[in-house]
Design an enzyme around this catalytic site. Sequence first.
Site, short mmCIF file in Angstrom:
data_model
loop_
_atom_site.label_atom_id
_atom_site.label_comp_id
_atom_site.label_asym_id
_atom_site.label_seq_id
_atom_site.Cartn_x
_atom_site.Cartn_y
_atom_site.Cartn_z
N GLU A 119 0.84 -1.21 0.00
CA GLU A 119 0.00 0.00 0.00
C GLU A 119 0.87 1.25 0.00
OE1 GLU A 119 -2.98 -0.33 3.09
OE2 GLU A 119 -4.06 -1.83 1.92
N HIS A 123 2.11 5.33 -3.07
CA HIS A 123 2.32 6.78 -2.97
C HIS A 123 3.61 7.12 -3.71
CE1 HIS A 123 -1.07 7.44 -0.40
NE2 HIS A 123 -0.75 6.35 0.23
N GLN A 131 13.28 -0.86 -0.15
CA GLN A 131 12.52 -1.92 0.52
C GLN A 131 13.39 -3.16 0.68
OE1 GLN A 131 8.76 -2.37 -1.39
NE2 GLN A 131 8.21 -4.21 -0.27
N ARG A 135 14.17 -11.23 -2.22
CA ARG A 135 14.85 -12.04 -3.22
C ARG A 135 16.27 -12.32 -2.72
NH1 ARG A 135 16.45 -10.17 -9.14
NH2 ARG A 135 16.79 -12.22 -10.02
N HIS A 220 -0.44 14.59 2.77
CA HIS A 220 -1.42 13.85 1.97
C HIS A 220 -1.57 12.41 2.48
CE1 HIS A 220 -3.53 12.30 -1.53
NE2 HIS A 220 -2.56 11.44 -1.76
N ARG A 225 -4.27 7.80 4.83
CA ARG A 225 -4.03 6.48 5.43
C ARG A 225 -4.35 6.39 6.92
NH1 ARG A 225 -3.84 2.81 1.32
NH2 ARG A 225 -2.48 3.54 -0.35
#
Length: 271
Positions: A119, A123, A131, A135, A220, A225
């Site tokens: 989620e 943005h 992240q 892998r 924002h 959220r």
Amino acid sequence: MTRIIERPEVFLIGQPSLEWSEIRRYLNKVGERTDSDAISWADRVQNDSLVSDGDALVEFGGRLCYRSWIPGANANVTKVRENSREYLGNILKSGHGSVAEHANYSFIFDDVSRVFTHEMVRHRAGVAVSQESMRFVRLTDIPFWFPKWARNDNELMLRSFTLLVQMEDHQIWMSDHFGLDDEGINFSEKKHKTSFMRRFAPDGVATGMLCTINVRSIRHIVYMRTSLGAEEEIRLVMDDVSNLAMKATPNLMQDYSPNENQEWIPEFLKI
Ligand SMILES: Cc1cc2nc3c(=O)[nH]c(=O)nc-3n(C[C@H](O)[C@H](O)[C@H](O)COP(=O)(O)OP(=O)(O)OC[C@H]3O[C@@H](n4cnc5c(N)ncnc54)[C@H](O)[C@@H]3O)c2cc1C
């Protein structure tokens, strides 16, 4: 052994820190050119404990547009707002939000699920993302967060644990089966198999990411959220972000407050 996450956690690891000597050097030049006391803006703002460097950077950017640090630096300007909160309040009110993009804040979102990261990465505007790679990073367990209401449901917890333990066992079995710790196995083979193995992890597996977000986007995102319609984990995390942002950039978040449902609502929605 399954690691139960108490609560996803937010670390604010970076925020603006101004080079005040360079700001003074520049304002001194402006003052000399315009026969004005532009440098006095720095004296006022740097010593104001209620103005963070992030706030000050945005204020500086806004004032640069009109050369409005003090009256006189622009022959058209005879009066300026002399209070940062008021000045930035007017920026918010008038929707001149582009200057808020100068101030960036770096957050680590730790022990968040792939539901959250999925989620969060939607943005795009004003957000830099790094992240944890599933892998490259091999799963050796399936850390998992349960909301409080789920923890109170014994049958749900028992069934969920049974599944998680089974999935962890499968991860460990696969890494043995593929010989990932064998002597001489090359990294590309590890990566190939680790990527395959993550397919057997649930969306709820805990992971982490670093997001650097400018204030315009923070405003924002926390509005979107923390709304009641948003997913419960991202609501929790963004509530932490709202609290951190209120401290880190109090003047640019001055119109935000939580309502009785812990939704962070601004006075000025689109800046
Ligand atoms: C309660 C909730 C439910 C949701 N459910 C779903 C769902 O079921 N399925 C789904 O796919 N998504 C869903 N989303 C995600 C949602 O659709 C957005 O993708 C996400 O919230 C990112 O927000 P944003 O579009 O405002 O993008 P941001 O990147 O945060 O952009 C901020 C603002 O910049 C402007 N902007 C950004 N990019 C552009 C562009 N390319 N062109 C023009 N203007 C731009 C827009 O004004 C935008 O609002 C949900 C979000 C919420 C909060």
